[in-house]
Scaffold this active site. Structure first.
Site, PDB file in Angstrom:
ATOM      1  N   ASN A 158      -3.162   6.286  -1.260  1.00  0.00           N
ATOM      2  CA  ASN A 158      -3.006   6.432   0.187  1.00  0.00           C
ATOM      3  C   ASN A 158      -2.419   7.779   0.592  1.00  0.00           C
ATOM      4  OD1 ASN A 158      -4.220   4.141   1.346  1.00  0.00           O
ATOM      5  ND2 ASN A 158      -2.577   2.887   0.494  1.00  0.00           N
ATOM      6  N   HIS A 168      -1.525  -2.299  -7.119  1.00  0.00           N
ATOM      7  CA  HIS A 168      -2.224  -2.030  -5.861  1.00  0.00           C
ATOM      8  C   HIS A 168      -3.738  -2.183  -6.037  1.00  0.00           C
ATOM      9  CE1 HIS A 168      -3.170   1.102  -2.496  1.00  0.00           C
ATOM     10  NE2 HIS A 168      -3.200  -0.129  -2.034  1.00  0.00           N
ATOM     11  N   SER A 181       0.820  -1.217   0.000  1.00  0.00           N
ATOM     12  CA  SER A 181       0.000   0.000   0.000  1.00  0.00           C
ATOM     13  C   SER A 181       0.846   1.255   0.000  1.00  0.00           C
ATOM     14  CB  SER A 181      -0.870   0.068   1.250  1.00  0.00           C
ATOM     15  OG  SER A 181      -1.271  -1.157   1.671  1.00  0.00           O
ATOM     16  N   GLU A 241      -4.162   0.358  -8.992  1.00  0.00           N
ATOM     17  CA  GLU A 241      -3.159   1.406  -9.174  1.00  0.00           C
ATOM     18  C   GLU A 241      -1.869   0.714  -9.627  1.00  0.00           C
ATOM     19  OE1 GLU A 241      -2.490   3.357  -5.413  1.00  0.00           O
ATOM     20  OE2 GLU A 241      -2.512   5.341  -6.327  1.00  0.00           O
TER      21      GLU A 241
HETATM   22  N1  3HC Z   1     -15.838  -9.403  -0.609  1.00  0.00           N
HETATM   23  C1  3HC Z   1     -16.542  -9.595  -1.745  1.00  0.00           C
HETATM   24  N2  3HC Z   1     -17.690  -8.957  -2.026  1.00  0.00           N
HETATM   25  C2  3HC Z   1     -18.163  -8.108  -1.098  1.00  0.00           C
HETATM   26  C3  3HC Z   1     -17.510  -7.862   0.116  1.00  0.00           C
HETATM   27  C4  3HC Z   1     -16.302  -8.557   0.346  1.00  0.00           C
HETATM   28  N3  3HC Z   1     -15.567  -8.372   1.456  1.00  0.00           N
HETATM   29  N4  3HC Z   1     -18.221  -6.955   0.825  1.00  0.00           N
HETATM   30  C5  3HC Z   1     -19.297  -6.647   0.086  1.00  0.00           C
HETATM   31  N5  3HC Z   1     -19.246  -7.334  -1.077  1.00  0.00           N
HETATM   32  C6  3HC Z   1     -20.220  -7.292  -2.167  1.00  0.00           C
HETATM   33  C7  3HC Z   1     -21.551  -7.818  -1.698  1.00  0.00           C
HETATM   34  O1  3HC Z   1     -21.590  -9.227  -1.783  1.00  0.00           O
HETATM   35  C8  3HC Z   1     -22.498  -7.153  -2.667  1.00  0.00           C
HETATM   36  O2  3HC Z   1     -22.451  -7.833  -3.903  1.00  0.00           O
HETATM   37  P1  3HC Z   1     -23.781  -8.015  -4.777  1.00  0.00           P
HETATM   38  O3  3HC Z   1     -24.088  -6.651  -5.318  1.00  0.00           O
HETATM   39  O4  3HC Z   1     -23.400  -9.002  -5.806  1.00  0.00           O
HETATM   40  O5  3HC Z   1     -24.817  -8.514  -3.823  1.00  0.00           O
HETATM   41  C9  3HC Z   1     -21.852  -5.777  -2.890  1.00  0.00           C
HETATM   42  O6  3HC Z   1     -20.479  -5.936  -2.518  1.00  0.00           O
HETATM   43  C10 3HC Z   1     -22.466  -4.716  -2.011  1.00  0.00           C
HETATM   44  O7  3HC Z   1     -22.389  -5.159  -0.674  1.00  0.00           O
HETATM   45  P2  3HC Z   1     -23.454  -4.800   0.476  1.00  0.00           P
HETATM   46  O8  3HC Z   1     -24.772  -4.543  -0.142  1.00  0.00           O
HETATM   47  O9  3HC Z   1     -23.355  -5.841   1.541  1.00  0.00           O
HETATM   48  O10 3HC Z   1     -22.847  -3.529   1.158  1.00  0.00           O
HETATM   49  P3  3HC Z   1     -22.604  -2.081   0.623  1.00  0.00           P
HETATM   50  O11 3HC Z   1     -23.493  -1.698  -0.497  1.00  0.00           O
HETATM   51  O12 3HC Z   1     -22.611  -1.299   1.848  1.00  0.00           O
HETATM   52  O13 3HC Z   1     -21.122  -2.163   0.027  1.00  0.00           O
HETATM   53  C11 3HC Z   1     -18.791  -1.943   0.272  1.00  0.00           C
HETATM   54  C12 3HC Z   1     -20.044  -2.631   0.792  1.00  0.00           C
HETATM   55  C13 3HC Z   1     -18.572  -2.344  -1.187  1.00  0.00           C
HETATM   56  C14 3HC Z   1     -17.633  -2.458   1.111  1.00  0.00           C
HETATM   57  C15 3HC Z   1     -18.993  -0.394   0.364  1.00  0.00           C
HETATM   58  O14 3HC Z   1     -19.336  -0.047   1.674  1.00  0.00           O
HETATM   59  C16 3HC Z   1     -17.755   0.388  -0.027  1.00  0.00           C
HETATM   60  O15 3HC Z   1     -17.482   0.599  -1.199  1.00  0.00           O
HETATM   61  N6  3HC Z   1     -17.000   0.844   0.992  1.00  0.00           N
HETATM   62  C17 3HC Z   1     -15.741   1.606   0.769  1.00  0.00           C
HETATM   63  C18 3HC Z   1     -14.641   0.619   0.496  1.00  0.00           C
HETATM   64  C19 3HC Z   1     -13.341   1.292   0.191  1.00  0.00           C
HETATM   65  O16 3HC Z   1     -13.189   2.519   0.204  1.00  0.00           O
HETATM   66  N7  3HC Z   1     -12.349   0.471  -0.078  1.00  0.00           N
HETATM   67  C20 3HC Z   1     -10.990   0.955  -0.312  1.00  0.00           C
HETATM   68  C21 3HC Z   1     -10.220   0.857   0.957  1.00  0.00           C
HETATM   69  S1  3HC Z   1      -8.580   1.478   0.775  1.00  0.00           S
HETATM   70  C22 3HC Z   1      -7.703   0.178   0.189  1.00  0.00           C
HETATM   71  O17 3HC Z   1      -8.156  -0.926   0.028  1.00  0.00           O
HETATM   72  C23 3HC Z   1      -6.265   0.475  -0.126  1.00  0.00           C
HETATM   73  C24 3HC Z   1      -5.332  -0.003   0.935  1.00  0.00           C
HETATM   74  O18 3HC Z   1      -4.026   0.255   0.496  1.00  0.00           O
HETATM   75  C25 3HC Z   1      -5.541   0.666   2.283  1.00  0.00           C
END
Ligand code: 3HC
Length: 321
Positions: free
Chosen positions: A227, A177, A143, A189
């Site tokens: 990040n 990434h 990251s 990324e």
């Molecule tokens: N794995 C796989 N699929 C997942 C999942 C997981 N952990 N969590 C949720 N999903 C899927 C669900 O199964 C659902 O799929 P479907 O449409 O086929 O049914 C879909 O995502 C939507 O899930 P939910 O309805 O349960 O929940 P939300 O609509 O609230 O979405 C979320 C959940 C996608 C996690 C949303 O809240 C989101 O986008 N959050 C922000 C995530 C984010 O910013 N991520 C980046 C983090 S930074 C990073 O990773 C970089 C690192 O370097 C720090």
């Protein structure tokens, strides 16, 4: 077999949440056989059962046929524990995702400094480069750690940064990434090290696209684009809580409803892992000496307490085990 990206087989090193996600999109979307390595059999089992659940959900929603799900699952091979990274010696691409516990290390345990993480990562890269073929592309999902440093670590012993074999070995290293949850987030990324060749970049991009992702390119700076922007935002939210400017719920609600973020910053920090956030912030702060990246004391204390967010059952929110 999908050959658009030119990889006949790939390895994923580290079967945590990110590693599993990458293995999942590679096998399901890029349709490439994946060799999965992790020293923890418990982690492997957890990941495989999560993959089964994700596939079953997509089948039940009509997004996949039973056969497609079966084929995707069959493309995943778990490398026997005793083989470790040696089990990747014949793959065309390795994606290294060993952020927290590959080889039993807890990289951030006990407030270990981020610089030590860098040392551990580079030594892992050194072994990886020696274990695989000289033409295997080595991608890291780090990251924030310098891809250029990891490319330098891939230079074989006895070679130099300027020798033909040394140059070629460093040129095959690239940052790839992914974002959590990998099956859902649309971005990868791509980060070239100073040494990365154009061929490596093109092939890594083709792989990300075959996994169904859009690609952005960032220079190899601490935190890359993602990040370097996200972590100060999360840190400011934690400081907002620390100073009593708003309650946890009001801080998150402000960003969710006021700016249409899918999660508030405190919930997102829990989701990423507070130890991971702290470790990235330490890399940013140490790499730039810019006080805007200094981690908040509250974040440090929460990690001291073992409140690591969703994965540990407690962070800014409480989670059921
Ligand atoms: N794995 C796989 N699929 C997942 C999942 C997981 N952990 N969590 C949720 N999903 C899927 C669900 O199964 C659902 O799929 P479907 O449409 O086929 O049914 C879909 O995502 C939507 O899930 P939910 O309805 O349960 O929940 P939300 O609509 O609230 O979405 C979320 C959940 C996608 C996690 C949303 O809240 C989101 O986008 N959050 C922000 C995530 C984010 O910013 N991520 C980046 C983090 S930074 C990073 O990773 C970089 C690192 O370097 C720090």
């Amino acid at each position: 077999m999908s050959i658009a990206h030119g990889f006949r087989t790939i390895g994923v090193l580290g079967a945590g949440q990110m590693g599993l996600g990458i293995a999942y999109v590679a096998s399901l979307r890029a349709k490439v056989p994946v060799y999965l390595v992790d020293k923890s059999p418990v982690q492997i089992q957890k990941s495989l059962s999560l993959m089964d659940k994700l596939l079953a959900k997509d089948v039940s929603k009509g997004k996949l046929s039973e056969q497609e799900a079966k084929d995707a699952r069959q493309r995943i091979t778990v490398v026997p524990e005793e083989q470790g990274i040696e089990g990747l010696k014949d793959v065309d691409l390795v994606v290294e995702v060993s952020n927290l516990n590959y080889a039993g290390y807890k990289l951030t345990e006990g407030g270990q400094a981020a610089t030590e993480n860098v040392n551990l990562k580079t030594s892992l890269f050194e072994s990886l480069a020696a274990a695989v073929r000289p033409d295997t592309i080595l991608a890291t999902n780090t990251s924030s750690i310098s891809i250029t440093k990891m490319a330098a670590a891939a230079i074989p012993k006895g070679e130099t940064a300027a020798s033909p074999k040394g140059k070629a070995s460093a040129a095959r290293v690239v940052g790839l990434h992914f974002f959590n949850p990998v099956p859902v987030m649309k971005l990868v990324e791509l980060i070239p090290a100073l040494q990365t060749s154009q061929e490596t970049l093109d092939r890594a991009r083709a792989f990300a696209v075959a996994c169904g992702k859009e690609v952005t390119v960032s220079k190899d700076v601490p935190g890359f684009i993602s990040n370097a922007l996200l972590m100060p935002f999360i840190n400011e939210a934690i400081m907002c809580l620390e100073k009593g400017i708003g309650t946890r719920d009001d801080i998150d609600k402000t960003l969710k409803l006021g700016m249409n973020h899918p999660m508030g910053p405190l919930q997102l920090a829990d989701f990423i892992g507070l130890d991971t956030c702290l470790s990235i912030q330490q890399v940013l702060y140490q790499g730039t000496s810019d006080s805007k990246y200094r981690p908040s004391v509250l974040l440090e204390r929460m990690v001291d307490a073992g409140w690591l967010g969703k994965k540990s059952g407690k962070g800014f929110y409480d989670y059921e085990e």
